[in-house]
Design an enzyme around this catalytic site. Structure first.
Site, PDB file in Angstrom:
ATOM      1  N   SER A 143     -18.509 -63.935 -31.570  1.00 16.59           N
ATOM      2  CA  SER A 143     -17.956 -64.888 -32.106  1.00 16.59           C
ATOM      3  C   SER A 143     -16.696 -65.371 -31.776  1.00 16.59           C
ATOM      4  CB  SER A 143     -17.926 -64.783 -33.782  1.00 16.59           C
ATOM      5  OG  SER A 143     -17.568 -65.989 -34.508  1.00 16.59           O
ATOM      6  N   TYR A 156     -14.633 -60.128 -40.879  1.00 18.14           N
ATOM      7  CA  TYR A 156     -15.490 -60.486 -39.928  1.00 18.14           C
ATOM      8  C   TYR A 156     -14.833 -60.655 -38.641  1.00 18.14           C
ATOM      9  CZ  TYR A 156     -19.425 -63.198 -38.018  1.00 18.14           C
ATOM     10  OH  TYR A 156     -20.475 -63.793 -37.302  1.00 18.14           O
ATOM     11  N   LYS A 160     -15.402 -58.639 -35.073  1.00 21.38           N
ATOM     12  CA  LYS A 160     -15.977 -59.478 -33.727  1.00 21.38           C
ATOM     13  C   LYS A 160     -14.915 -59.232 -32.729  1.00 21.38           C
ATOM     14  CE  LYS A 160     -19.675 -61.506 -35.160  1.00 21.38           C
ATOM     15  NZ  LYS A 160     -21.159 -60.850 -34.653  1.00 21.38           N
TER      16      LYS A 160
END
Length: 261
Positions: A143, A156, A160
């Site tokens: 991402s 998150y 990533k």
């Protein structure tokens, strides 16, 4: 049918980007093991899409955060087809809160699924591919969060960023085994998972403000996966393919330029 004779496993393939990837791999000729955790009806729909492309589908329910469960899923695919050539780590989880107010159980779950889940798959399939001695391809759906600091998404983003480094390191370690490892950075993609955070109207309105004027479609991300898994892409490893409609470019600067006119 560039992937004819190949077999693949895709995590988080019940819907959204994962379903699109499974379908695209099947359309390119691969048989696909469909990993999912909940909502078996969604996984069945993905399996139906794979079979509609004339390929074999195998449902593998497992929590990617559970190494033993994922080991059983990979073993099942190998038992079914005799080999495993492609693996796509797509499963993810994300709680969105400022880190100082975050529920730590959700924070840890985000890391367990998104980061450790990707590593579990990489570790398991790599060992299988080395044993087979015929190379292989691993793609992780990472991402732009890996490089952009997005408020409320610390866990998150951490996961990533770790995935990107994991894949680069794996790529250089696996060259002698001809196992290629790459990542994809999707832009903001229109999936059921995204719509749990905002209404359809809010997402459509926000998407219109993006540089490309819309959110990405899951099929566009899936096309990138097939490209990276294509044997003709043999010289691509340790790379990141951005399919993000210029979202990481300084598109906000254009608004400032307009204001200066």
């Amino acid at each position: 049918m560039i992937l004819t004779g190949k077999t693949a496993i895709v995590t988080g393939a019940g819907r959204g980007i994962g379903r699109a990837i499974a379908s695209a791999l099947a359309q390119a000729g691969a048989d696909v093991a469909i990993n999912y955790l909940t909502e078996p009806e969604d996984a069945e729909q993905t399996a139906a899409a794979v079979r509609a492309a004339g390929r074999k589908a195998l449902l593998c329910q497992a929590d990617v955060a559970d190494y033993k469960a994922m080991s059983a899923a990979v073993e099942r695919a190998v038992d079914e087809w005799g080999h495993l050539d492609i693996a796509v780590s797509n499963a993810a989880y994300s709680d969105r809160h400022p880190f100082f107010n975050a529920d730590l159980s959700g924070f840890h779950r985000t890391l367990d699924v998104t980061m450790w889940g990707a590593f579990h798959l990489l570790h398991l399939v790599t060992r299988q591919m080395i044993h087979q001695g015929r190379g292989g391809c691993f793609v992780s759906i990472s991402s732009p969060h890996a490089v952009l600091a997005i408020p409320t998404s610390m866990a998150y983003g951490m996961a990533k960023a770790a995935i990107d480094q994991m894949c680069r390191t794996a790529a250089i370690e696996l060259t002698e085994h001809r196992i290629r490892v790459n990542t994809i950075h999707p832009g903001w993609t229109d999936t059921p998972g995204e719509r749990k955070f905002a209404s359809d109207e809010a997402i459509d309105k926000a998407g219109a403000k993006l540089p490309w004027g819309r959110l990405a479609r899951p099929e566009e991300i899936a096309r990138g996966v097939v490209f990276l898994c294509d044997p003709a892409s043999d010289y691509i490893t340790g790379s990141t393919l951005a399919i993000e409609g210029a979202i990481t470019l300084p598109w906000w600067a254009k608004e400032g330029m307009e204001m200066q006119k």
